[in-house]
Design a protein around this motif. Structure first.
Motif, PDB file in Angstrom:
ATOM      1  N   ALA A 144     -37.347 100.890  39.527  1.00  0.00           N
ATOM      2  CA  ALA A 144     -37.129 100.501  40.924  1.00  0.00           C
ATOM      3  C   ALA A 144     -36.669 101.698  41.752  1.00  0.00           C
ATOM      4  CB  ALA A 144     -36.112  99.371  40.994  1.00  0.00           C
ATOM      5  N   ALA A 145     -35.885 102.584  41.140  1.00  0.00           N
ATOM      6  CA  ALA A 145     -35.420 103.787  41.850  1.00  0.00           C
ATOM      7  C   ALA A 145     -36.608 104.656  42.277  1.00  0.00           C
ATOM      8  CB  ALA A 145     -34.461 104.572  40.973  1.00  0.00           C
ATOM      9  N   GLU A 146     -37.677 104.658  41.487  1.00  0.00           N
ATOM     10  CA  GLU A 146     -38.878 105.412  41.869  1.00  0.00           C
ATOM     11  C   GLU A 146     -39.482 104.842  43.148  1.00  0.00           C
ATOM     12  OE1 GLU A 146     -41.753 106.215  38.775  1.00  0.00           O
ATOM     13  OE2 GLU A 146     -40.151 106.262  37.263  1.00  0.00           O
ATOM     14  N   ALA A 147     -39.500 103.512  43.265  1.00  0.00           N
ATOM     15  CA  ALA A 147     -40.023 102.887  44.479  1.00  0.00           C
ATOM     16  C   ALA A 147     -39.148 103.246  45.681  1.00  0.00           C
ATOM     17  CB  ALA A 147     -40.102 101.370  44.310  1.00  0.00           C
ATOM     18  N   VAL A 148     -37.845 103.303  45.457  1.00  0.00           N
ATOM     19  CA  VAL A 148     -36.918 103.696  46.523  1.00  0.00           C
ATOM     20  C   VAL A 148     -37.161 105.156  46.904  1.00  0.00           C
ATOM     21  CG1 VAL A 148     -34.477 104.087  47.078  1.00  0.00           C
ATOM     22  CG2 VAL A 148     -35.176 101.963  45.930  1.00  0.00           C
ATOM     23  N   GLU A 149     -37.274 106.040  45.911  1.00  0.00           N
ATOM     24  CA  GLU A 149     -37.495 107.468  46.180  1.00  0.00           C
ATOM     25  C   GLU A 149     -38.798 107.714  46.926  1.00  0.00           C
ATOM     26  OE1 GLU A 149     -37.163 109.597  42.489  1.00  0.00           O
ATOM     27  OE2 GLU A 149     -35.035 109.079  42.266  1.00  0.00           O
ATOM     28  N   ARG A 150     -39.807 106.895  46.673  1.00  0.00           N
ATOM     29  CA  ARG A 150     -41.095 107.032  47.376  1.00  0.00           C
ATOM     30  C   ARG A 150     -41.063 106.411  48.776  1.00  0.00           C
ATOM     31  NH1 ARG A 150     -45.415 105.295  42.723  1.00  0.00           N
ATOM     32  NH2 ARG A 150     -44.585 106.651  41.080  1.00  0.00           N
ATOM     33  N   GLY A 151     -39.963 105.764  49.116  1.00  0.00           N
ATOM     34  CA  GLY A 151     -39.835 105.150  50.436  1.00  0.00           C
ATOM     35  C   GLY A 151     -40.485 103.787  50.555  1.00  0.00           C
ATOM     36  N   LEU A 152     -40.905 103.212  49.418  1.00  0.00           N
ATOM     37  CA  LEU A 152     -41.525 101.887  49.451  1.00  0.00           C
ATOM     38  C   LEU A 152     -40.486 100.797  49.684  1.00  0.00           C
ATOM     39  CD1 LEU A 152     -43.985 102.351  46.456  1.00  0.00           C
ATOM     40  CD2 LEU A 152     -44.491 102.505  48.904  1.00  0.00           C
ATOM     41  N   TRP A 153     -39.296 100.986  49.129  1.00  0.00           N
ATOM     42  CA  TRP A 153     -38.186 100.050  49.318  1.00  0.00           C
ATOM     43  C   TRP A 153     -37.017 100.856  49.866  1.00  0.00           C
ATOM     44  CZ3 TRP A 153     -38.543  98.075  43.620  1.00  0.00           C
ATOM     45  CH2 TRP A 153     -39.722  97.332  43.455  1.00  0.00           C
ATOM     46  N   ILE A 154     -36.467 100.404  50.972  1.00  0.00           N
ATOM     47  CA  ILE A 154     -35.345 101.105  51.589  1.00  0.00           C
ATOM     48  C   ILE A 154     -34.103 100.225  51.462  1.00  0.00           C
ATOM     49  CG2 ILE A 154     -34.445 102.110  53.716  1.00  0.00           C
ATOM     50  CD1 ILE A 154     -37.454 102.542  54.479  1.00  0.00           C
ATOM     51  N   PRO A 155     -33.167 100.631  50.599  1.00  0.00           N
ATOM     52  CA  PRO A 155     -31.990  99.792  50.345  1.00  0.00           C
ATOM     53  C   PRO A 155     -31.075  99.672  51.563  1.00  0.00           C
ATOM     54  CG  PRO A 155     -32.240 101.460  48.629  1.00  0.00           C
ATOM     55  CD  PRO A 155     -33.181 101.814  49.734  1.00  0.00           C
ATOM     56  N   GLU A 156     -30.633  98.471  51.781  1.00  0.00           N
ATOM     57  CA  GLU A 156     -29.628  98.169  52.793  1.00  0.00           C
ATOM     58  C   GLU A 156     -28.309  97.966  52.051  1.00  0.00           C
ATOM     59  OE1 GLU A 156     -28.340  94.258  55.377  1.00  0.00           O
ATOM     60  OE2 GLU A 156     -30.438  94.479  54.805  1.00  0.00           O
ATOM     61  N   ALA A 157     -27.241  98.591  52.509  1.00  0.00           N
ATOM     62  CA  ALA A 157     -25.933  98.434  51.867  1.00  0.00           C
ATOM     63  C   ALA A 157     -25.382  97.039  52.169  1.00  0.00           C
ATOM     64  CB  ALA A 157     -24.967  99.503  52.362  1.00  0.00           C
ATOM     65  N   VAL A 158     -24.897  96.360  51.126  1.00  0.00           N
ATOM     66  CA  VAL A 158     -24.346  95.005  51.268  1.00  0.00           C
ATOM     67  C   VAL A 158     -23.126  94.848  50.372  1.00  0.00           C
ATOM     68  CG1 VAL A 158     -26.568  93.931  51.833  1.00  0.00           C
ATOM     69  CG2 VAL A 158     -25.843  94.068  49.450  1.00  0.00           C
ATOM     70  N   GLN A 159     -22.359  93.805  50.642  1.00  0.00           N
ATOM     71  CA  GLN A 159     -21.275  93.387  49.762  1.00  0.00           C
ATOM     72  C   GLN A 159     -21.802  92.213  48.942  1.00  0.00           C
ATOM     73  OE1 GLN A 159     -18.025  94.763  49.519  1.00  0.00           O
ATOM     74  NE2 GLN A 159     -19.095  96.372  50.659  1.00  0.00           N
ATOM     75  N   ALA A 160     -21.665  92.270  47.634  1.00  0.00           N
ATOM     76  CA  ALA A 160     -22.183  91.206  46.763  1.00  0.00           C
ATOM     77  C   ALA A 160     -21.615  89.846  47.157  1.00  0.00           C
ATOM     78  CB  ALA A 160     -21.866  91.520  45.304  1.00  0.00           C
ATOM     79  N   SER A 161     -20.359  89.796  47.579  1.00  0.00           N
ATOM     80  CA  SER A 161     -19.728  88.518  47.923  1.00  0.00           C
ATOM     81  C   SER A 161     -20.365  87.851  49.145  1.00  0.00           C
ATOM     82  CB  SER A 161     -18.233  88.722  48.173  1.00  0.00           C
ATOM     83  OG  SER A 161     -18.037  89.606  49.269  1.00  0.00           O
ATOM     84  N   GLU A 162     -21.081  88.620  49.946  1.00  0.00           N
ATOM     85  CA  GLU A 162     -21.718  88.070  51.151  1.00  0.00           C
ATOM     86  C   GLU A 162     -23.137  87.536  50.893  1.00  0.00           C
ATOM     87  OE1 GLU A 162     -21.508  91.301  53.924  1.00  0.00           O
ATOM     88  OE2 GLU A 162     -19.315  91.184  54.083  1.00  0.00           O
ATOM     89  N   LEU A 163     -23.700  87.869  49.746  1.00  0.00           N
ATOM     90  CA  LEU A 163     -25.092  87.507  49.480  1.00  0.00           C
ATOM     91  C   LEU A 163     -25.344  85.993  49.407  1.00  0.00           C
ATOM     92  CD1 LEU A 163     -26.084  90.357  47.013  1.00  0.00           C
ATOM     93  CD2 LEU A 163     -26.610  90.158  49.455  1.00  0.00           C
TER      94      LEU A 163
END
Length: 189
Positions: A144-163
């Motif tokens: 999955a990190a490869e997909a992030v590094e390629r810009g296919l998935w752009i992570p949004e910072a979140v708090q697990a308790s809010e999910l």
């Protein structure tokens, strides 16, 4: 949903729901939680016995759904068995395909498309799909990190308790059920 399950529901429509007896961990493993295990605490503290019977697991996967309140359950014939969730209702397996893209499949075997990517305060990676929110399996984080590094998935910072609030799922239907069953006068003496 299996036809045999639909037939059982039609034949016995008023079977009581079951709470606390089944759990799903952050790696997509199912756990049976007997009375003794439940008495030891919530699912995160006392998981129970991991299910290993492939046909039973496949049956659970085919009949795993959620209700309108965001509580995930396994429809076991006429009985709805609500699931205690360690992290999320789905656990994603990620693989790189031959074309250099990525495939994402739920622990239940359903393939999906990714519409969002989230990274919590502990570094856990979640993916959003039409099926709902799921945690990326620990063995697949590198892929999955490869997909992030390629810009296919752009992570949004979140708090697990809010999910759960944001995505409308309930981590502990048993806890919610117990709270609903407790009269207001007993909860606040």
């Amino acid at each position: 949903m299996d036809d045999i399950v639909k037939q059982a529901l039609a034949k016995w429509p008023n079977v009581p729901h079951c709470y606390g007896w089944l759990g799903l961990d952050a790696r997509g493993n199912w756990y049976m939680r007997d009375d003794r295990t439940q008495a030891m605490g919530p699912f995160r503290a006392a998981k129970g016995s991991m299910l290993r019977h492939d046909k039973l697991i496949d049956f659970i996967h085919r009949n795993y759904e959620h209700d309108d309140e965001g509580q995930w359950f396994f429809q076991n014939g006429p009985q709805r068995v609500y699931v205690e969730l360690e992290a999320s209702p789905l656990v994603w397996r990620v693989a790189e395909d031959e074309g250099g893209g990525f495939t994402v499949t739920a622990h239940t075997g359903k393939a999906t498309e990714v519409s969002g990517c989230l990274l919590d305060e502990d570094g856990r990676l979640y993916l959003v799909s039409p099926f709902g929110l799921g945690l990326v399996h620990t063995q697949d984080v590198g892929i999955a990190a490869e997909a992030v590094e390629r810009g296919l998935w752009i992570p949004e910072a979140v708090q697990a308790s809010e999910l759960p609030g944001r995505f409308g799922h309930v981590l502990s239907p048993a806890e919610r059920h117990a709270e609903a069953a407790t009269p207001a006068s007993a909860a606040h003496p």
